[in-house]
Design a protein around this motif. Structure first.
Motif, PDB file in Angstrom:
ATOM      1  N   GLY A  82      86.167 -30.401  22.679  1.00 25.47           N
ATOM      2  CA  GLY A  82      85.996 -30.075  21.267  1.00 25.47           C
ATOM      3  C   GLY A  82      85.018 -28.959  20.983  1.00 25.47           C
ATOM      4  N   ILE A  83      84.690 -28.139  21.995  1.00 23.56           N
ATOM      5  CA  ILE A  83      83.691 -27.082  21.836  1.00 23.56           C
ATOM      6  C   ILE A  83      84.372 -25.733  21.994  1.00 23.56           C
ATOM      7  CG2 ILE A  83      81.530 -26.126  22.726  1.00 23.56           C
ATOM      8  CD1 ILE A  83      81.068 -29.000  23.939  1.00 23.56           C
ATOM      9  N   ALA A  84      84.283 -24.888  20.981  1.00 24.68           N
ATOM     10  CA  ALA A  84      84.846 -23.546  21.030  1.00 24.68           C
ATOM     11  C   ALA A  84      83.910 -22.623  21.801  1.00 24.68           C
ATOM     12  CB  ALA A  84      85.059 -23.009  19.618  1.00 24.68           C
ATOM     13  N   SER A  85      84.476 -21.577  22.409  1.00 29.30           N
ATOM     14  CA  SER A  85      83.639 -20.623  23.130  1.00 29.30           C
ATOM     15  C   SER A  85      84.208 -19.222  23.032  1.00 29.30           C
ATOM     16  CB  SER A  85      83.502 -21.024  24.604  1.00 29.30           C
ATOM     17  OG  SER A  85      84.737 -20.916  25.274  1.00 29.30           O
ATOM     18  N   LEU A  86      83.298 -18.254  23.020  1.00 32.15           N
ATOM     19  CA  LEU A  86      83.647 -16.846  23.049  1.00 32.15           C
ATOM     20  C   LEU A  86      82.986 -16.224  24.265  1.00 32.15           C
ATOM     21  CD1 LEU A  86      84.740 -14.191  21.823  1.00 32.15           C
ATOM     22  CD2 LEU A  86      82.611 -14.061  20.485  1.00 32.15           C
ATOM     23  N   ARG A  87      83.754 -15.494  25.054  1.00 30.90           N
ATOM     24  CA  ARG A  87      83.201 -14.794  26.194  1.00 30.90           C
ATOM     25  C   ARG A  87      83.753 -13.379  26.216  1.00 30.90           C
ATOM     26  NH1 ARG A  87      87.669 -17.397  27.871  1.00 30.90           N
ATOM     27  NH2 ARG A  87      88.747 -16.688  29.775  1.00 30.90           N
ATOM     28  N   ILE A  88      82.934 -12.423  26.642  1.00 32.04           N
ATOM     29  CA  ILE A  88      83.318 -11.021  26.581  1.00 32.04           C
ATOM     30  C   ILE A  88      83.162 -10.366  27.946  1.00 32.04           C
ATOM     31  CG2 ILE A  88      82.756 -10.762  24.130  1.00 32.04           C
ATOM     32  CD1 ILE A  88      80.120  -9.442  24.996  1.00 32.04           C
ATOM     33  N   ASP A  89      83.951  -9.310  28.170  1.00 31.98           N
ATOM     34  CA  ASP A  89      83.732  -8.448  29.322  1.00 31.98           C
ATOM     35  C   ASP A  89      82.490  -7.605  29.059  1.00 31.98           C
ATOM     36  OD1 ASP A  89      86.169  -9.323  30.407  1.00 31.98           O
ATOM     37  OD2 ASP A  89      87.287  -7.679  29.479  1.00 31.98           O
ATOM     38  N   ASN A  90      81.613  -7.483  30.041  1.00 31.04           N
ATOM     39  CA  ASN A  90      80.492  -6.574  29.889  1.00 31.04           C
ATOM     40  C   ASN A  90      81.002  -5.157  29.645  1.00 31.04           C
ATOM     41  OD1 ASN A  90      78.182  -8.203  30.122  1.00 31.04           O
ATOM     42  ND2 ASN A  90      78.333  -8.238  32.349  1.00 31.04           N
ATOM     43  N   ALA A  91      80.194  -4.336  28.981  1.00 32.89           N
ATOM     44  CA  ALA A  91      80.567  -2.942  28.738  1.00 32.89           C
ATOM     45  C   ALA A  91      80.931  -2.276  30.062  1.00 32.89           C
ATOM     46  CB  ALA A  91      79.416  -2.200  28.074  1.00 32.89           C
ATOM     47  N   GLY A  92      82.018  -1.499  30.033  1.00 35.05           N
ATOM     48  CA  GLY A  92      82.449  -0.792  31.223  1.00 35.05           C
ATOM     49  C   GLY A  92      83.161  -1.640  32.245  1.00 35.05           C
ATOM     50  N   VAL A  93      83.447  -2.897  31.897  1.00 33.72           N
ATOM     51  CA  VAL A  93      84.107  -3.823  32.811  1.00 33.72           C
ATOM     52  C   VAL A  93      85.347  -4.389  32.120  1.00 33.72           C
ATOM     53  CG1 VAL A  93      83.874  -5.942  34.174  1.00 33.72           C
ATOM     54  CG2 VAL A  93      81.900  -4.437  33.857  1.00 33.72           C
ATOM     55  N   GLY A  94      86.406  -4.605  32.896  1.00 33.07           N
ATOM     56  CA  GLY A  94      87.604  -5.202  32.321  1.00 33.07           C
ATOM     57  C   GLY A  94      88.165  -4.343  31.203  1.00 33.07           C
ATOM     58  N   GLU A  95      88.363  -4.941  30.032  1.00 30.44           N
ATOM     59  CA  GLU A  95      88.938  -4.234  28.892  1.00 30.44           C
ATOM     60  C   GLU A  95      87.881  -3.646  27.971  1.00 30.44           C
ATOM     61  OE1 GLU A  95      91.817  -6.640  26.851  1.00 30.44           O
ATOM     62  OE2 GLU A  95      92.501  -7.592  28.694  1.00 30.44           O
ATOM     63  N   SER A  96      86.606  -3.806  28.285  1.00 26.84           N
ATOM     64  CA  SER A  96      85.534  -3.265  27.441  1.00 26.84           C
ATOM     65  C   SER A  96      85.257  -1.805  27.793  1.00 26.84           C
ATOM     66  CB  SER A  96      84.247  -4.083  27.600  1.00 26.84           C
ATOM     67  OG  SER A  96      84.402  -5.381  27.071  1.00 26.84           O
ATOM     68  N   THR A  97      84.933  -1.017  26.799  1.00 26.68           N
ATOM     69  CA  THR A  97      84.668   0.397  26.993  1.00 26.68           C
ATOM     70  C   THR A  97      83.172   0.631  27.185  1.00 26.68           C
ATOM     71  OG1 THR A  97      84.370   0.906  24.637  1.00 26.68           O
ATOM     72  CG2 THR A  97      86.625   0.899  25.490  1.00 26.68           C
ATOM     73  N   GLY A  98      82.805   1.896  27.380  1.00 28.06           N
ATOM     74  CA  GLY A  98      81.399   2.264  27.478  1.00 28.06           C
ATOM     75  C   GLY A  98      80.882   2.245  28.901  1.00 28.06           C
ATOM     76  N   GLU A  99      79.604   2.608  29.021  1.00 34.28           N
ATOM     77  CA  GLU A  99      78.931   2.588  30.311  1.00 34.28           C
ATOM     78  C   GLU A  99      78.499   1.176  30.668  1.00 34.28           C
ATOM     79  OE1 GLU A  99      78.541   5.181  32.332  1.00 34.28           O
ATOM     80  OE2 GLU A  99      79.592   6.492  30.916  1.00 34.28           O
ATOM     81  N   LYS A 100      78.533   0.855  31.958  1.00 31.06           N
ATOM     82  CA  LYS A 100      78.042  -0.444  32.388  1.00 31.06           C
ATOM     83  C   LYS A 100      76.552  -0.574  32.051  1.00 31.06           C
ATOM     84  CE  LYS A 100      81.353  -0.945  36.165  1.00 31.06           C
ATOM     85  NZ  LYS A 100      81.542  -1.075  37.635  1.00 31.06           N
TER      86      LYS A 100
END
Length: 341
Positions: A82-100
């Protein structure tokens, strides 16, 4: 002050857990960086919602360790409770843009933006919102709380370093198990060598890092071939902004400001942030009005992973999965916690 709870063992495998869940792709923009991630929602209205904060390294949203998607599995297990969660790719990793990220401080605005997105999502608007952070990610969580405490209802810290990064790193690198059959005197010299490298890293002086590295490797006794293989990468890493910031960071000031409920969980056989070394500073530096619960899970290691057919603490690529005790511990704690309106 809320009393502390030291739990020697906790394994709650509750029957009848709902497995249905909804997955939603998300995007969050911070300056010119677009962070990609996934929101996992339980079948019913969530009773809590969290942002998952990875540890050190260029991790994607799943924080894959030894082939196991640690955070991907944690998100599924939390949703089943019953617990929602949000997780993201770090910048420059996976589908995230920008510098690591150069170091953990670069991630603070990214996790803050993810927190704002989660808190404003209509599906979780009525639920308490918190951060679940692992290892170096607990540094990020502490700094985010200091800046946005009004937006955070609770924190869950997993395998948290309780001391300055320099102390934690030197303990990890000079562990006697890494240097079997070395004398007590040699072990002292090796530890001192790692400490000198750490001091040079904090200073930001690459030449000092190179000098300290050569002295350390001489004590360890690397062959010319081994030295040629490992020295360049070791010097580059120790002279990097990442290590300079990490080794110089002391989590105590940020942790000492936290008054919201905190669950701190360590694995009893964690060799990287051993509870015997990192739990006492957490206790000593907690806020006088803190609401802190401590859980030490026996036979769990730093990543709370278990290998099929392997002894606790052993890793083998492709054989690991997240121990269900971790999600059960978080679930149990949230069920007993009261959040102020």
């Amino acid at each position: 002050m809320r009393p502390l709870l030291l739990v020697p063992a906790l394994s709650l495998l509750l029957p009848g857990l709902a497995l249905a869940q909804t997955r939603e792709a998300v995007r969050v923009s911070v300056d010119e960086v677009v962070l990609a991630g996934e929101l996992v929602l339980p079948e019913e209205a969530p009773r809590a919602a969290v942002v998952l904060v990875q540890g050190a390294g260029p991790h994607g949203r799943d924080q894959v360790i030894s082939g196991a998607p640690m955070f991907g599995q944690l998100a599924e297990q939390l949703a089943a409770r019953g617990i929602a969660s949000l997780r993201i790719d770090n910048a420059g990793v996976g589908e995230s843009t920008g510098e690591k990220p150069r170091h953990f401080r670069d991630r603070i605005p990214h996790i803050t933006a993810a927190l704002d997105l989660l808190a404003g999502h209509p599906a979780v608007s009525a639920a308490p919102v918190g951060l679940v952070a692992h290892s170096e990610g607990t540094f990020v969580a502490g700094e985010v709380w200091s800046a946005r405490d009004e937006a955070i209802d609770f924190l869950v810290l997993l395998g948290a370093p309780g001391r300055q990064g320099r102390e934690v790193w030197v303990d990890q690198q000079s562990n006697p198990e890494r240097f079997p059959e070395r004398s007590a005197e040699d072990l002292i010299r090796i530890r001192d060598g790692f400490d000198r490298v750490a001091a040079a890293s904090i200073s930001g002086d690459r030449a000092a890092v190179e000098t300290a590295t050569d002295a350390l490797f001489a004590v360890i006794g690397l062959s010319p071939e081994e030295l040629a293989e490992v020295r360049p990468d070791f010097v580059d890493r120790m002279a990097s902004p990442e290590m300079q910031v990490l080794l110089g960071h002391d989590p105590a000031p940020a942790f000492g400001r936290i008054t919201d409920p905190v669950l701190a969980v360590w694995g009893g056989i964690d060799p990287l942030t051993a509870p015997a070394l990192n739990l006492p500073p957490v206790l000593a530096n907690r806020h006088p009005d803190s609401r802190l619960t401590i859980v030490v899970l026996p036979d769990e290691e730093h990543f709370f992973l278990r290998g099929d057919g392997l002894e606790p603490g052993r890793h083998a690529f492709g054989k690991m999965s997240l121990s269900p005790r971790l999600a059960s511990t978080i679930d149990h704690w949230l069920g007993g916690e009261t959040f102020a309106e």
